[in-house]
Design a protein around this motif. Structure first.
Motif, PDB file in Angstrom:
ATOM      1  N   GLN A  35       0.874  -1.183   0.000  1.00  0.00           N
ATOM      2  CA  GLN A  35       0.000   0.000   0.000  1.00  0.00           C
ATOM      3  C   GLN A  35       0.903   1.222   0.000  1.00  0.00           C
ATOM      4  O   GLN A  35       1.681   1.429   0.915  1.00  0.00           O
ATOM      5  CB  GLN A  35      -0.891   0.004   1.245  1.00  0.00           C
ATOM      6  CG  GLN A  35      -1.841  -1.184   1.350  1.00  0.00           C
ATOM      7  CD  GLN A  35      -2.787  -1.316   0.157  1.00  0.00           C
ATOM      8  OE1 GLN A  35      -3.210  -0.315  -0.426  1.00  0.00           O
ATOM      9  NE2 GLN A  35      -3.096  -2.551  -0.223  1.00  0.00           N
ATOM     10  N   THR A  36       0.832   2.003  -1.035  1.00  0.00           N
ATOM     11  CA  THR A  36       1.661   3.215  -1.088  1.00  0.00           C
ATOM     12  C   THR A  36       0.747   4.423  -1.188  1.00  0.00           C
ATOM     13  O   THR A  36      -0.473   4.264  -1.309  1.00  0.00           O
ATOM     14  CB  THR A  36       2.575   3.208  -2.318  1.00  0.00           C
ATOM     15  OG1 THR A  36       1.754   3.353  -3.491  1.00  0.00           O
ATOM     16  CG2 THR A  36       3.370   1.925  -2.432  1.00  0.00           C
ATOM     17  N   ALA A  37       1.378   5.579  -1.147  1.00  0.00           N
ATOM     18  CA  ALA A  37       0.603   6.815  -1.225  1.00  0.00           C
ATOM     19  C   ALA A  37      -0.166   6.870  -2.545  1.00  0.00           C
ATOM     20  O   ALA A  37      -1.236   7.466  -2.629  1.00  0.00           O
ATOM     21  CB  ALA A  37       1.531   8.004  -1.103  1.00  0.00           C
ATOM     22  N   ALA A  38       0.407   6.220  -3.580  1.00  0.00           N
ATOM     23  CA  ALA A  38      -0.225   6.272  -4.905  1.00  0.00           C
ATOM     24  C   ALA A  38      -1.255   5.156  -5.086  1.00  0.00           C
ATOM     25  O   ALA A  38      -1.791   4.982  -6.165  1.00  0.00           O
ATOM     26  CB  ALA A  38       0.836   6.184  -5.975  1.00  0.00           C
ATOM     27  N   GLY A  39      -1.476   4.375  -4.043  1.00  0.00           N
ATOM     28  CA  GLY A  39      -2.452   3.289  -4.150  1.00  0.00           C
ATOM     29  C   GLY A  39      -1.765   1.946  -3.992  1.00  0.00           C
ATOM     30  O   GLY A  39      -0.575   1.882  -3.648  1.00  0.00           O
ATOM     31  N   ALA A  40      -2.510   0.875  -4.222  1.00  0.00           N
ATOM     32  CA  ALA A  40      -1.952  -0.454  -4.036  1.00  0.00           C
ATOM     33  C   ALA A  40      -0.983  -0.768  -5.180  1.00  0.00           C
ATOM     34  O   ALA A  40      -1.275  -0.514  -6.345  1.00  0.00           O
ATOM     35  CB  ALA A  40      -3.079  -1.477  -4.012  1.00  0.00           C
ATOM     36  N   PHE A  41       0.183  -1.287  -4.807  1.00  0.00           N
ATOM     37  CA  PHE A  41       1.175  -1.613  -5.822  1.00  0.00           C
ATOM     38  C   PHE A  41       1.491  -3.099  -5.725  1.00  0.00           C
ATOM     39  O   PHE A  41       2.005  -3.567  -4.705  1.00  0.00           O
ATOM     40  CB  PHE A  41       2.444  -0.778  -5.600  1.00  0.00           C
ATOM     41  CG  PHE A  41       3.579  -1.211  -6.483  1.00  0.00           C
ATOM     42  CD1 PHE A  41       3.588  -0.860  -7.826  1.00  0.00           C
ATOM     43  CD2 PHE A  41       4.619  -1.987  -5.981  1.00  0.00           C
ATOM     44  CE1 PHE A  41       4.626  -1.267  -8.640  1.00  0.00           C
ATOM     45  CE2 PHE A  41       5.657  -2.400  -6.799  1.00  0.00           C
ATOM     46  CZ  PHE A  41       5.659  -2.038  -8.131  1.00  0.00           C
ATOM     47  N   PRO A  42       1.171  -3.878  -6.779  1.00  0.00           N
ATOM     48  CA  PRO A  42       1.460  -5.313  -6.707  1.00  0.00           C
ATOM     49  C   PRO A  42       2.932  -5.566  -7.044  1.00  0.00           C
ATOM     50  O   PRO A  42       3.348  -5.363  -8.184  1.00  0.00           O
ATOM     51  CB  PRO A  42       0.539  -5.905  -7.770  1.00  0.00           C
ATOM     52  CG  PRO A  42       0.249  -4.784  -8.714  1.00  0.00           C
ATOM     53  CD  PRO A  42       0.538  -3.488  -8.043  1.00  0.00           C
ATOM     54  N   ALA A  43       3.706  -5.981  -6.064  1.00  0.00           N
ATOM     55  CA  ALA A  43       5.126  -6.227  -6.289  1.00  0.00           C
ATOM     56  C   ALA A  43       5.361  -7.634  -6.812  1.00  0.00           C
ATOM     57  O   ALA A  43       6.274  -7.872  -7.583  1.00  0.00           O
ATOM     58  CB  ALA A  43       5.900  -6.016  -5.001  1.00  0.00           C
ATOM     59  N   LEU A  44       4.510  -8.565  -6.377  1.00  0.00           N
ATOM     60  CA  LEU A  44       4.580  -9.937  -6.896  1.00  0.00           C
ATOM     61  C   LEU A  44       3.162 -10.376  -7.248  1.00  0.00           C
ATOM     62  O   LEU A  44       2.226 -10.093  -6.501  1.00  0.00           O
ATOM     63  CB  LEU A  44       5.148 -10.904  -5.838  1.00  0.00           C
ATOM     64  CG  LEU A  44       6.617 -10.755  -5.472  1.00  0.00           C
ATOM     65  CD1 LEU A  44       6.963 -11.752  -4.374  1.00  0.00           C
ATOM     66  CD2 LEU A  44       7.510 -10.977  -6.688  1.00  0.00           C
ATOM     67  N   LYS A  45       3.057 -11.044  -8.422  1.00  0.00           N
ATOM     68  CA  LYS A  45       1.712 -11.458  -8.840  1.00  0.00           C
ATOM     69  C   LYS A  45       1.696 -12.968  -9.036  1.00  0.00           C
ATOM     70  O   LYS A  45       2.248 -13.475 -10.007  1.00  0.00           O
ATOM     71  CB  LYS A  45       1.336 -10.786 -10.159  1.00  0.00           C
ATOM     72  CG  LYS A  45       1.337  -9.253 -10.107  1.00  0.00           C
ATOM     73  CD  LYS A  45       1.164  -8.706 -11.518  1.00  0.00           C
ATOM     74  CE  LYS A  45       1.534  -7.237 -11.604  1.00  0.00           C
ATOM     75  NZ  LYS A  45       1.809  -6.841 -12.980  1.00  0.00           N
ATOM     76  N   ASN A  46       1.123 -13.652  -8.088  1.00  0.00           N
ATOM     77  CA  ASN A  46       0.869 -15.080  -8.208  1.00  0.00           C
ATOM     78  C   ASN A  46       2.109 -15.857  -8.696  1.00  0.00           C
ATOM     79  O   ASN A  46       2.057 -16.569  -9.685  1.00  0.00           O
ATOM     80  CB  ASN A  46      -0.307 -15.281  -9.173  1.00  0.00           C
ATOM     81  CG  ASN A  46      -0.879 -16.670  -9.037  1.00  0.00           C
ATOM     82  OD1 ASN A  46      -0.697 -17.310  -7.990  1.00  0.00           O
ATOM     83  ND2 ASN A  46      -1.535 -17.144 -10.086  1.00  0.00           N
ATOM     84  N   VAL A  47       3.187 -15.684  -7.976  1.00  0.00           N
ATOM     85  CA  VAL A  47       4.472 -16.225  -8.421  1.00  0.00           C
ATOM     86  C   VAL A  47       4.668 -17.651  -7.897  1.00  0.00           C
ATOM     87  O   VAL A  47       4.344 -17.949  -6.740  1.00  0.00           O
ATOM     88  CB  VAL A  47       5.612 -15.307  -7.932  1.00  0.00           C
ATOM     89  CG1 VAL A  47       6.949 -15.991  -8.081  1.00  0.00           C
ATOM     90  CG2 VAL A  47       5.586 -13.998  -8.692  1.00  0.00           C
ATOM     91  N   ASP A  48       5.191 -18.519  -8.759  1.00  0.00           N
ATOM     92  CA  ASP A  48       5.612 -19.858  -8.341  1.00  0.00           C
ATOM     93  C   ASP A  48       7.110 -19.969  -8.593  1.00  0.00           C
ATOM     94  O   ASP A  48       7.602 -19.471  -9.607  1.00  0.00           O
ATOM     95  CB  ASP A  48       4.920 -20.934  -9.184  1.00  0.00           C
ATOM     96  CG  ASP A  48       3.439 -20.992  -8.904  1.00  0.00           C
ATOM     97  OD1 ASP A  48       3.073 -21.249  -7.738  1.00  0.00           O
ATOM     98  OD2 ASP A  48       2.645 -20.737  -9.846  1.00  0.00           O
ATOM     99  N   LEU A  49       7.800 -20.630  -7.670  1.00  0.00           N
ATOM    100  CA  LEU A  49       9.235 -20.825  -7.876  1.00  0.00           C
ATOM    101  C   LEU A  49       9.664 -22.054  -7.096  1.00  0.00           C
ATOM    102  O   LEU A  49       9.193 -22.292  -5.982  1.00  0.00           O
ATOM    103  CB  LEU A  49      10.027 -19.594  -7.379  1.00  0.00           C
ATOM    104  CG  LEU A  49      11.551 -19.710  -7.450  1.00  0.00           C
ATOM    105  CD1 LEU A  49      12.027 -19.685  -8.906  1.00  0.00           C
ATOM    106  CD2 LEU A  49      12.220 -18.567  -6.679  1.00  0.00           C
ATOM    107  N   ARG A  50      10.550 -22.839  -7.715  1.00  0.00           N
ATOM    108  CA  ARG A  50      11.075 -24.009  -7.025  1.00  0.00           C
ATOM    109  C   ARG A  50      12.590 -23.985  -7.130  1.00  0.00           C
ATOM    110  O   ARG A  50      13.127 -23.742  -8.213  1.00  0.00           O
ATOM    111  CB  ARG A  50      10.541 -25.299  -7.648  1.00  0.00           C
ATOM    112  CG  ARG A  50       9.118 -25.573  -7.261  1.00  0.00           C
ATOM    113  CD  ARG A  50       8.427 -26.518  -8.209  1.00  0.00           C
ATOM    114  NE  ARG A  50       7.004 -26.239  -8.205  1.00  0.00           N
ATOM    115  CZ  ARG A  50       6.397 -25.362  -9.007  1.00  0.00           C
ATOM    116  NH1 ARG A  50       7.115 -24.703  -9.913  1.00  0.00           N
ATOM    117  NH2 ARG A  50       5.112 -25.150  -8.920  1.00  0.00           N
TER     118      ARG A  50
END
Lengths: 378, 812
Positions: A35-50
């Motif tokens: 949550q930033t002053a400019a609104g919600a910022f998605p830093a990671l989107k549904n990430v999978d990693l192994r």
């Protein structure tokens, strides 16, 4: 109780960790929104990693792509908004702050871009600090162990200096020694060479390579494409999503957005040795990029015998000629050993080459070259 | 071997010595304040409590006409009386300079060796006057010699300068005879007021010396010890009244009966008030100290945010980090104790010497009571822990990510509030000035903390100064209340004409007024009697009183049985209110009076009431007679007043008029000022301490404010701000905070000062002071706050402006 367990267990008999994860590090559907002053910022989107044991993985991406957020999820420095993070037997996303600190102290070594040594402690004291906090090693042995680690980093001569008395590269060596203080199986490094000149960066990197040989698993965020080439595997991240590395490598001209779109459409596939992937004369509606193993391009001769005209390995693709022309296959593609590919279907392929003229031209060029070779083999 | 994390704490303390010292001093202030006060009062009070009963203080003292031994025997035989002893008080003058005489009190002790009541002891070496040679003194004093009460040596000018044992004093008796009296040595009496309170020296002589000086061997004071030690003051009073009646039945007049509260040192109330005042100082310094600690600890933690993040990242649990900083705070406490305890022991030593001398108890054996030490240690440890706990927990709760992302500028993106928007619109100010002002309001919690500390210091400083002004103002008001120069009260009413004649005949007397004066008691509805009050009947045209009326009105010439009572009368008789009719018993007859006004009694006055002389004289059948004489002299300096008083006393004595009590307005001023000056002096010490502490806080918080923003200064310089511009931005911010705090402090000090003045009035004088807000104090504080905030900002700003941009922006 999980925090009593000193080290990450290796896989149990059924080849699974306690939470059913197959890999040492498994990130499932992780989303992180700030949550930033400019609104919600998605830093990671549904990430999978192994990540598997003893892998040396580079996380590559531009500034703000989400790479630091990704490793912060693994290190427990930050928590996912949604999704799960498993490291060995631990469900990291379920730990509270206190449990997290202890777990992190014992299982992860963290190396920061700006070294982050405590300015009022000497180098050896800095290395001893994690042992002190996590009560690892007998207190009378800690200094000896710390000195040994500094010695490994070729910093033993400076052990009693303050951080301000040594160079940046030397500070980073000490920081690595500190990260190893509790002998953690995993090292997390956030741009460890970002603040170093290339020669120093290279020597730090060599240290990492040696550690991987000793059995450590390392996740390293880096900007440095050259260094990234030397790791076991790169994870490319853009706009909060992981891009299929093979696609990025093969179609280097694609933009991040195009790569992300392609990654979304790409399906993984596995083939046993000898399996026919494409059969000559039959239609083919997928472009394959080889991730693992080797394939043979087999041309049926007039006498009915098969002629291997080419062998392809990871980083190469096939099926483009049919996809471009729409004609039946001009050769059979057969798995030599265990093969893994990612495939793009006709729609995704057309979209990709439709959006990137450079990529289309490159694929065209490869296709023409291969057709020429094919004709030559006849 | 010490674990590295503890080493970090030690090194952090050591590597930032200024900050460490600042925090330690902040704590030390509180420890010092409370420690010194408690220490001083513990040892002085112990001495006072221990010494007083040993003197066998009189249960009651009667002041009467001269009498001989037979009276003593009569009283001793009365039921309920255990012991009786006589004393005489002589008032003589002593030459202190060729042309200067001062009053000297001489008490005759008929038999020094057999004296049992209000015992007087030999005083050997006297710490307060080591050169006097008291150790060589002789006691009991031989004939024609005096053993001076030791407190006589405390105030210069009461005796010839530099007198020592063996010297002679040139004295003059009331009858005008000149004599020389040898100083035999020093004596000490617990039960009498110390000389500074009486504003004269006094000493003890033998009966033979008295006879040599006055030609009489008769005494005029009777000290009584009651048989039943459990009697209360009221019961002793009743017994003393019986003695009085018995004595008066034999034709001897008793002027005053004095019954102190049993077991209570004469200076007990003053001592209690001082204790209250000094405890106030201790508490204030403790409060301020707490704020300073909160302030500095939270600043310190905000400087350590990144390190907290690193420690958490490498495995430190939140409670380990909290533990680290708590240990740091405890170390601050230990350091503070190392500073404060020796200093407070030193100060308590000096203060107890001063206080002991001042209330004339023996100089206490200097001890360090364990409970005082325990209190100091508890304060030194608990105050910082309590004050620091919140900032520590809040500071260490930060997540690793937030801690590592703290770049020192705009870490927690502030929302643009009302103040920010308002400041942006003020176009008359230059951009850097607007920047300074917006900076000030950027970290509101920090600003609130800084301001609170400064406001607290300032408000207490100004309030204390106001309390002092109020005391000075009260003395002035008091002297306005009584508009005469000399007052004489007679043992019984005399013809006005006769007395006026005597008074007017004395050169230097300008105006004379005669008032009726009677002792009266209120008769309550259920038949019991109230305490004694003084009933004054001034003439209708009086010009010698300017009363302060709190309710109702003053007497009108046409009033008949109207009465104005003092607030102190109402305190004693709480059921009485304005408009009531009360019955007063005067000379065994009862008279009704209607209360038309309530006035504020001045110091020393117990129950007082005023009625018109005309009605009074008719009702009491006292027409043409009066008990009190007031006169105005042509000159009003104390010496002149004293001279006229002496002349008048002499003339009255010659005419056979018996004077009960006489004083000058100069005496009232001196006595009150003496008392007031001591309190006012303490208030000044308190104010200076507050200024010091407040200044320390100001310096500390301002410089921490600037230090916290080092990185921001780097950014400013990186974008082209000159050194001067950087300094200006910081200076303006500092000054703004200073001035803002000063203004709020003044606003708070107004009611707070009134509260403190009322507290002092109630504790010391059982009435409120005339409140006077100290403009001087307010101005002085503004100057201090402006100077200090400029200084506190310019030093770190200067240091910051000297750093290179790279140095500032480099990560630590």
């Amino acid at each position: 109780m999980f925090w009593k367990r000193n080290k990450l267990n290796l896989k149990s008999n059924d080849n699974l960790y306690e939470h059913g994860n197959e890999h040492l590090i498994e990130i499932r559907g992780v989303t992180k929104t700030f949550q930033t002053a400019a609104g919600a910022f998605p830093a990671l989107k549904n990430v999978d990693l192994r990540v598997d044991h003893s892998e040396f993985v580079a996380v590559i991406g531009k500034s703000g792509s989400g790479k630091s957020t990704l490793i912060n999820m693994i290190a427990g420095i930050d928590r996912p908004t949604a999704g799960q993070v498993y490291v060995g037997d631990t469900a990291v996303h379920k730990l509270n702050e206190g449990q997290m600190a202890v777990w992190r102290g014992k299982n992860l070594g963290i190396v920061f871009q700006f070294f982050q040594l405590l300015p009022t402690l000497t180098l050896v004291e800095n290395v001893m600090l994690p042992m002190d906090f996590c009560n690892v090693h007998k207190s009378n042995e800690r200094e000896k162990i710390a000195m040994h680690l500094l010695d490994q980093m070729e910093m033993a001569d400076h052990a009693h200096k303050l951080p301000s008395g040594i160079s940046g590269g030397q500070q980073q060596r000490v920081a690595i020694a500190r990260a190893l203080a509790n002998d953690p199986p995993i090292l997390i490094a956030d741009e460890p060479t970002g603040n170093l000149d290339s020669r120093t960066a290279d020597s730090v990197f060599e240290l990492f390579e040696a550690l991987v040989k000793q059995g450590k698993t390392i996740l390293m965020v880096t900007h440095d494409r050259d260094l990234a080439k030397r790791v076991t595997r790169s994870v490319i991240i853009a706009d909060g999503e992981i891009i299929e590395e093979s696609l990025a490598r093969v179609f280097a001209a694609l933009s991040s957005a195009q790569l992300i779109a392609a990654t979304h459409k790409a399906d993984p596939e596995r083939y046993a040795p000898g399996a026919i992937i494409i059969e000559q004369g039959k239609p083919n509606d997928h472009l394959h990029v080889i991730l693992k193993g080797a394939i043979e391009v087999v041309k049926r001769q007039a006498d009915g015998s098969d002629l291997v005209v080419a062998t392809m390995r990871p980083g190469q693709y096939f099926g483009e000629i049919e996809m471009l022309s729409g004609a039946p296959s001009i050769a059979t593609i057969r798995a030599v050993d265990d093969v893994e590919t990612v495939m793009l279907d006709q729609v995704a392929f057309q979209k990709m080459i439709g959006e990137s003229q450079t990529t289309r031209a490159e694929i065209d060029r490869i296709a023409q070259q291969r057709l020429a070779e094919n004709r030559g083999a006849r | 071997m010490i674990a590295p994390r503890w080493r970090k704490i030690f090194r952090d303390l050591w590597s930032n010595k200024t900050r460490t010292l600042l925090v330690a001093l902040s704590i030390a202030v509180g420890v010092f304040g409370v420690g010194t006060v408690t220490h001083t009062f513990t040892i002085v009070q112990n001495e006072m409590m221990a010494a007083y009963p040993k003197s066998n203080p009189a249960s009651a003292t009667l002041y009467l006409d001269a009498f001989d031994d037979s009276l003593i025997q009569t009283v001793r035989r009365m039921p309920g009386i255990a012991d009786v002893e006589a004393r005489t008080a002589l008032n003589v003058r002593v030459r202190v300079a060729p042309d200067e005489w001062r009053p000297l009190g001489l008490y005759t002790i008929p038999d020094f060796n057999a004296s049992r009541i209000n015992k007087v002891w030999r005083q050997g070496f006297y710490e307060a006057a080591p050169a006097f040679g008291a150790e060589n003194g002789e006691y009991p004093p031989p004939d024609r010699a005096v053993a001076l009460e030791r407190s006589s040596l405390l105030i210069p000018g009461m005796l010839p300068p530099g007198v020592t044992v063996g010297d002679t004093l040139e004295i003059e008796t009331i009858a005008g005879q000149k004599r020389t009296l040898k100083i035999a040595g020093l004596a000490h009496e617990e039960t009498n007021f110390p000389a500074p309170f009486m504003n004269q020296a006094y000493g003890y002589i033998t009966l033979e010396t008295q006879e040599w000086l006055t030609g009489s061997r008769r005494s005029d004071q009777l000290m009584i010890i009651v048989a039943d030690k459990t009697l209360k003051q009221k019961e002793i009073n009743a017994l003393a009244e019986q003695v009085k009646t018995k004595i008066e039945s034999g034709g001897i007049t008793v002027y005053v009966v004095q019954v102190p509260e049993p077991g209570k040192h004469p200076l007990h109330d003053l001592f209690a008030a001082l204790l209250l005042l000094l405890n106030g100082l201790g508490f204030a310094s403790l409060l301020l100290s707490g704020f300073l600690v909160v302030n500095t600890i939270s600043a310190l933690l905000s400087q350590q945010v990144r390190q907290i993040g690193i420690m958490k990242a490498i495995g430190a649990r939140a409670r380990q980090v909290v533990g680290l900083y708590l240990v740091m705070i405890i170390l601050f406490g230990v350091l503070a104790l190392i500073i404060a305890i020796p200093l407070s022991i030193l100060a308590a030593g000096q203060l107890s010497l001063y206080l002991a001398g001042f209330i004339n108890v023996d100089f206490p054996a200097f001890t360090i009571p364990p409970n005082v030490l325990a209190l100091e240690i508890a304060i030194g440890m608990l105050v910082p822990i309590l004050a620091g706990l919140f900032p520590v927990i809040a500071g260490t709760r930060i997540t690793v990510r937030a801690a590592l992302n703290d770049y020192g500028i705009g870490s927690n993106t502030p929302k643009q509030g009302f103040i920010d928007r308002a400041l942006m619109r003020v176009r008359v100010l230059s951009r850097p000035t607007r920047l300074s002002l917006r900076n000030t309001f950027r970290r509101k919690a920090r600003l609130a903390l800084t301001l609170t500390t400064l406001i607290l210091g300032g408000a207490i400083f100004i309030s204390v100064m106001s309390a002092r002004s109020s005391m000075v103002q009260t003395v002035e008001d008091l002297l306005k209340y009584w508009q005469f120069d000399v007052l004489v009260q007679f043992a019984r009413p005399y013809r006005m004409e006769q007395l006026e004649q005597i008074a007017r005949a004395i050169p230097g007397v300008e105006r004379v007024e005669m008032w009726g004066l009677m002792n009266a008691r209120r008769m309550r509805a259920e038949g019991s009697e109230g305490g004694a009050i003084l009933l004054f009947a001034p003439t209708e045209a009086t010009r010698m009183i300017d009363p302060t009326i709190s309710q109702g009105r003053w007497l009108l010439p046409e009033d008949e049985n109207a009465i104005v009572v003092s607030n102190t009368f109402l305190t004693a008789e709480p059921d009485v209110k304005l408009g009531d009719t009360i019955i007063l018993k005067i000379q065994n007859r009862e008279y009704p009076w209607r209360i038309v006004g309530i006035c504020t009694a001045r110091f020393g006055a117990s129950g007082v009431a005023y009625v018109n002389y005309g009605y009074y004289a008719r009702a009491l059948n006292e027409v043409g007679r009066a008990g009190s004489l007031q006169l105005v002299t042509t000159q009003h300096d104390p010496e002149y007043q004293a001279k006229i008083k002496r002349d008048l006393d002499e003339q009255l004595k010659k005419q056979g008029v018996r004077v009960g009590f006489s004083m000058t307005s100069g005496d009232i001023r001196t006595q009150n000022e003496m008392f007031f000056n001591i309190i006012a002096g303490l208030l000044i010490v308190m104010a200076i301490l507050m200024a010091l502490v407040g200044g320390l806080g100001l310096m500390g918080t301002m410089s921490l404010n600037v230090l916290e923003r080092t990185r921001e200064i780097g950014v400013m310089r990186a974008v082209g701000a000159s050194n001067g511009a950087v300094r200006r931005v910081i200076m303006i911010e500092g000054l703004f905070i200073g001035i803002l705090s000063g203004l709020i402090a003044i606003a708070i000090a107004f009611p707070l000062g009134k509260l403190i003045a009322e507290g002092i009035g109630a504790a010391l004088f059982e009435q409120s002071l005339s409140y006077e807000f100290s403009l001087f104090g307010a101005t002085l504080w503004m100057i201090i706050v402006i100077l200090l905030s400029a200084l506190a900002s310019v030093l770190p700003a200067h240091n910051a402006s000297r750093m290179t941009v790279r140095e500032i922006l480099a990560y630590d």
